[in-house]
Design a protein around this motif. Structure first.
Motif, PDB file in Angstrom:
ATOM      1  N   GLU A   1       0.836  -1.206   0.000  1.00 60.01           N
ATOM      2  CA  GLU A   1       0.000   0.000   0.000  1.00 60.01           C
ATOM      3  C   GLU A   1       0.874   1.260   0.000  1.00 60.01           C
ATOM      4  O   GLU A   1       0.619   2.213  -0.748  1.00 60.01           O
ATOM      5  CB  GLU A   1      -0.909  -0.004   1.232  1.00 60.01           C
ATOM      6  CG  GLU A   1      -1.825   1.217   1.321  1.00 60.01           C
ATOM      7  CD  GLU A   1      -2.585   1.275   2.641  1.00 60.01           C
ATOM      8  OE1 GLU A   1      -3.183   2.327   2.918  1.00 60.01           O
ATOM      9  OE2 GLU A   1      -2.566   0.285   3.398  1.00 60.01           O
ATOM     10  N   GLU A   2       1.913   1.251   0.832  1.00 60.11           N
ATOM     11  CA  GLU A   2       2.813   2.402   0.904  1.00 60.11           C
ATOM     12  C   GLU A   2       3.566   2.591  -0.410  1.00 60.11           C
ATOM     13  O   GLU A   2       3.740   3.716  -0.885  1.00 60.11           O
ATOM     14  CB  GLU A   2       3.806   2.213   2.059  1.00 60.11           C
ATOM     15  CG  GLU A   2       3.165   2.318   3.431  1.00 60.11           C
ATOM     16  CD  GLU A   2       4.132   1.969   4.549  1.00 60.11           C
ATOM     17  OE1 GLU A   2       5.251   1.475   4.244  1.00 60.11           O
ATOM     18  OE2 GLU A   2       3.781   2.183   5.723  1.00 60.11           O
ATOM     19  N   TYR A   3       3.990   1.477  -0.987  1.00 58.13           N
ATOM     20  CA  TYR A   3       4.715   1.555  -2.260  1.00 58.13           C
ATOM     21  C   TYR A   3       3.812   2.113  -3.358  1.00 58.13           C
ATOM     22  O   TYR A   3       4.224   2.957  -4.159  1.00 58.13           O
ATOM     23  CB  TYR A   3       5.233   0.170  -2.642  1.00 58.13           C
ATOM     24  CG  TYR A   3       6.059   0.162  -3.909  1.00 58.13           C
ATOM     25  CD1 TYR A   3       7.314   0.762  -3.947  1.00 58.13           C
ATOM     26  CD2 TYR A   3       5.574  -0.436  -5.071  1.00 58.13           C
ATOM     27  CE1 TYR A   3       8.066   0.767  -5.108  1.00 58.13           C
ATOM     28  CE2 TYR A   3       6.324  -0.434  -6.237  1.00 58.13           C
ATOM     29  CZ  TYR A   3       7.566   0.161  -6.250  1.00 58.13           C
ATOM     30  OH  TYR A   3       8.307   0.172  -7.399  1.00 58.13           O
ATOM     31  N   SER A   4       2.563   1.654  -3.377  1.00 57.68           N
ATOM     32  CA  SER A   4       1.593   2.149  -4.360  1.00 57.68           C
ATOM     33  C   SER A   4       1.376   3.651  -4.195  1.00 57.68           C
ATOM     34  O   SER A   4       1.307   4.404  -5.175  1.00 57.68           O
ATOM     35  CB  SER A   4       0.266   1.407  -4.191  1.00 57.68           C
ATOM     36  OG  SER A   4      -0.729   1.958  -5.018  1.00 57.68           O
ATOM     37  N   ASN A   5       1.295   4.111  -2.947  1.00 55.44           N
ATOM     38  CA  ASN A   5       1.120   5.534  -2.659  1.00 55.44           C
ATOM     39  C   ASN A   5       2.308   6.346  -3.178  1.00 55.44           C
ATOM     40  O   ASN A   5       2.141   7.390  -3.821  1.00 55.44           O
ATOM     41  CB  ASN A   5       0.956   5.717  -1.148  1.00 55.44           C
ATOM     42  CG  ASN A   5       0.720   7.155  -0.736  1.00 55.44           C
ATOM     43  OD1 ASN A   5       1.632   7.830  -0.278  1.00 55.44           O
ATOM     44  ND2 ASN A   5      -0.508   7.632  -0.899  1.00 55.44           N
TER      45      ASN A   5
END
Length: 504
Positions: A165-169
């Motif tokens: 999720e953080e990487y996608s953000n």
């Protein structure tokens, strides 16, 4: 002419104390025959490009070959030096070691190294590396039942999902940043309806509405950078100051190495520009002093060059907008020394900006010949290497200098050339056409007729200054104040100072 001697000397001169120590330490691995290269290193470090001194000290044959070899040794040592301090490289090496230990069935050692790698990856926010580490942990868990509780397995799954999720953000913010960089490369300063629409489309993205949308440190950095750039391009300098100060606080909390110092200096530079353009002159001076304090302790040549450029630009910009051209004389010797000493290391855009600002300050001092001397190198600069909008604005100001020098015969010729250049570069907007038309008319008129032409021009410039698509050009040079100075027969800097006083 460039020679191996010059290249080697400049490379050695650019080395920091830590880099030199590392290279000498590595020289312990040299063979006895190679020790001469260490002596050559010391000689060049001491005598520079003085060939006679170097030869008399070393007395070696084939010194040109020796210099070429030493150059390669230094670069090889630097590769090793930066490999040692690179987090990504360290983690990559650790993951390779983990794979080797796994294949050798040394599972306890493999698990220990995984724990070490995980701590580093978590500390440095290396999401992709963490996913690889979790994958390796899973292999141990499945095949050899290390840390095999259901609770640990569930915790790993939750963390993997959070990392994704953080990487996608971060990727989403990175994509927005790429759009902004493409916009700047094509348009530079925001001009025209099409560019305005494209810029506001980027600036209005929901991700840029609140910093809480950014869930990683890198995303937060993108958030502030994008808002800083968009507010500066849209001339909303009060907001730009806010975002710059927030970004500075973010960096101040993590100042630890040369890279974060570089980011810090660049953000202070953005803040100084925003403060200057929003008439916060004392705050801008304070911000510039912070940059100067970093310059005093700059650890590398790269940082010294960067800080010389951004400090010079910030100080010159402040003098222009505060209407204090007389202070140029105190700054000029140091700037000229920096331009000479760092001539092979300067960023072309920064160098042009310094020349342009000095030219404008000499113009304000009515030293038109000096103004022309400083801007002339920019006119012959290859336009392909520089943003088209910047080249176009320089050429419009070039016409103004020649008008003040009363080069009317030349001015008539220059207006034609400028028109063709701007049309070719896609920079022929209504404002530029108006200035070119004005210059073409006055170049053939008697001096008595010029005031009426200036009054006519003033009406047109007021219209442009109130237009959000054209007002940006007045930040580059206050054409309206210049025209008013001609109509009222008052020095141009006095008009600037009068407006500054009225706003304060």
């Amino acid at each position: 002419m460039r020679t191996p001697s010059n290249d080697l000397y400049e490379l050695i001169k650019s080395l920091s104390g830590n880099e030199k120590s590392y290279i000498k330490k590595k020289s312990g691995n040299f063979s006895s025959n190679d020790k001469i290269y260490l002596k050559l290193f010391d000689a060049i470090n001491k005598y520079g490009t003085n060939e006679k001194k170097i030869q008399s000290t070393l007395k070696i044959k084939g010194i040109s070959k020796a210099k070429n070899y030493l150059y390669e040794i230094i670069l090889k040592s630097l590769r090793s030096y930066y490999k040692d301090i690179s987090v990504n490289t360290n983690l990559t090496d650790m993951l390779r070691d983990i794979e080797i230990l796994y294949k050798k069935a040394l599972f306890v050692q493999c698990s220990k190294l995984l724990d070490r790698a995980k701590k580093i990856a978590e500390k440095e926010n290396k999401s992709i590396m963490l996913l690889q580490i979790f994958e390796m942990e899973y292999k141990l868990f499945i095949n050899f039942h290390f840390k095999n509780s259901a609770e640990v397995s569930r915790e790993r799954e939750i963390r993997q999902l959070r990392i994704l999720e953080e990487y996608s953000n971060t990727v989403k913010y990175s994509a927005l940043s790429s759009k902004m960089l493409s916009f700047i490369k094509v348009h530079g300063h925001m001009r025209g309806v099409s560019a305005y629409t494209e810029l506001t489309h980027i600036a209005d993205d929901p991700l840029l509405k609140d910093v809480s949308n950014a869930v990683t440190e890198q995303s937060k950095s993108f958030f502030y950078n994008l808002n800083i750039v968009s507010t500066i391009l849209l001339s909303d300098y009060e907001k730009a100051c806010y975002y710059c100060r927030q970004k500075v606080k973010l960096i101040e909390a993590e100042l630890s190495d040369d890279n974060s110092e570089r980011k810090y200096a660049l953000e202070l530079s953005n803040l100084a520009i925003a403060e200057t353009m929003s008439q916060q002159y004392s705050e801008a001076a304070s911000t510039i002093n912070k940059m100067k304090s970093i310059l005093i302790n700059a650890p590398s040549k790269e940082m010294k060059v960067l800080l010389f450029q951004i400090v010079s630009i910030s100080e010159l910009n402040l003098l222009i907008h505060a209407g204090k051209p007389d202070k140029l004389h105190a700054l000029l010797p140091g700037i000229e020394d920096g331009l000479k000493n760092y001539k092979n290391s300067l960023n072309i855009y920064y160098k042009m900006n310094i020349h342009d600002n000095i030219s404008k300050l000499f113009f304000m001092l009515r030293a038109f010949k000096k103004s022309l001397e400083w801007i002339n190198p920019l006119i012959i600069e290859d336009p392909i290497q520089v943003r088209p909008d910047y080249q176009c604005l320089i050429r419009i100001f070039y016409l103004v200098i020649h008008y003040e020098m009363k080069n009317f015969e030349l001015l008539s010729y220059l207006t034609i050339n400028t028109y063709r250049f701007l049309k070719k570069m896609g920079g022929l907007y209504d404002f530029e056409e108006t200035i070119i038309t004005f210059m073409k008319r006055v170049s053939t008129m008697s001096g008595d007729s010029h005031i009426q032409e200036f009054k006519r021009l003033r009406k047109e410039l007021i219209s442009f200054n109130n237009n959000k698509f054209d007002k940006k050009v007045f930040e580059d040079f206050d054409y309206l104040s210049w025209v008013e100075s001609k109509i009222e027969n008052i020095p141009y800097p006095e008009i600037i100072r009068r407006k500054v006083a009225a706003r304060s």
